[in-house]
Design an enzyme around this catalytic site. Structure first.
Site, PDB file in Angstrom:
ATOM      1  N   GLY A   1       0.807  -1.116  -0.002  1.00 58.95           N
ATOM      2  CA  GLY A   1       0.022  -0.322  -0.144  1.00 58.95           C
ATOM      3  C   GLY A   1       0.613   1.268   0.101  1.00 58.95           C
ATOM      4  N   CYS A   2       0.978   1.794   1.011  1.00 62.59           N
ATOM      5  CA  CYS A   2       2.021   3.063   1.490  1.00 62.59           C
ATOM      6  C   CYS A   2       3.098   3.049   0.972  1.00 62.59           C
ATOM      7  CB  CYS A   2       1.490   3.733   2.640  1.00 62.59           C
ATOM      8  SG  CYS A   2      -0.162   4.018   2.901  1.00 62.59           S
TER       9      CYS A   2
END
Length: 206
Positions: free
Chosen positions: A149-150
């Site tokens: 994700g991030c």
């Protein structure tokens, strides 16, 4: 280099520049402590490895930067992201539990920027790129969560902003080993160099 059906089309190296900085992505209590809405199966090793990176950077006078996710009361600045991932409500300013706090024993020191973001990438809608450029940084050593994700979004955007992203394998974590490994493989092929902790520590200390 890649030896698959695309030959050497992928997996070039961006390498290390002369002025690296450590960027710790969203390594907060929501991912590391029991009851956290994003609790990972085994966050300990990533937290420990990140601590080593941070200590090495500080000892060598390298910049250390942190990111956290934070939303206003009522999630008015969360857009569609908070609709897609409802558990992000844990990062609203009026949420209980303190899940958005940096995971102990990690702790930013005075003067280390803490970038507040609302979306996956540490660069989207933030001052991060300007802060790094003004400090003369050319290489971003990425640690934190989650790999798929991030971390992935931030490493990809680091490349797009002209930085050399170095994602440290042992300092990232995800919901499963399979997700972690698959995303590191793809990042290493197209958007970043995936490096081991020992190499990253040596580079930061040199």
């Amino acid at each position: 280099m890649s030896t698959g059906p695309h030959g050497t089309a992928f997996s070039g190296r961006v390498g290390w520049g002369e002025r690296p900085a450590v960027l710790v992505i969203d390594l907060v209590r929501a991912y590391t402590e029991p009851g956290g809405p994003f609790l990972l199966p085994d966050p300990g090793p990533a937290v420990a490895a990140t601590g080593e990176l941070v200590a090495a950077a500080r000892a060598a006078g390298r910049p250390v930067l942190w990111t956290v996710v934070r939303y206003t009361r009522g999630l008015a600045d969360g857009g569609l992201f908070v609709r897609k991932v409802p558990a992000l409500a844990a990062f609203a300013e009026d949420a209980e539990g303190g899940w958005g706090e940096i995971a102990p024993p990690l702790k930013p020191e005075p003067g280390e920027p803490v970038i507040v973001k609302q979306y996956a990438s540490a660069f989207f809608g933030t001052s991060l790129a300007a802060t790094l450029h003004s400090a003369g940084v050319d290489t971003v050593v990425v640690a934190g969560v989650s790999t798929s994700g991030c971390v992935r979004a931030s490493a990809t955007d680091a490349l797009a902003h002209g930085f050399r992203p170095q994602v440290v394998r042992q300092a990232c974590a995800d919901r499963s080993v399979q997700l972690h490994d698959a995303n590191l493989t793809d990042l290493d092929a197209k958007y970043a160099d995936v490096t081991d902790l020992d190499e990253a520590l040596a580079r930061l200390r040199s």
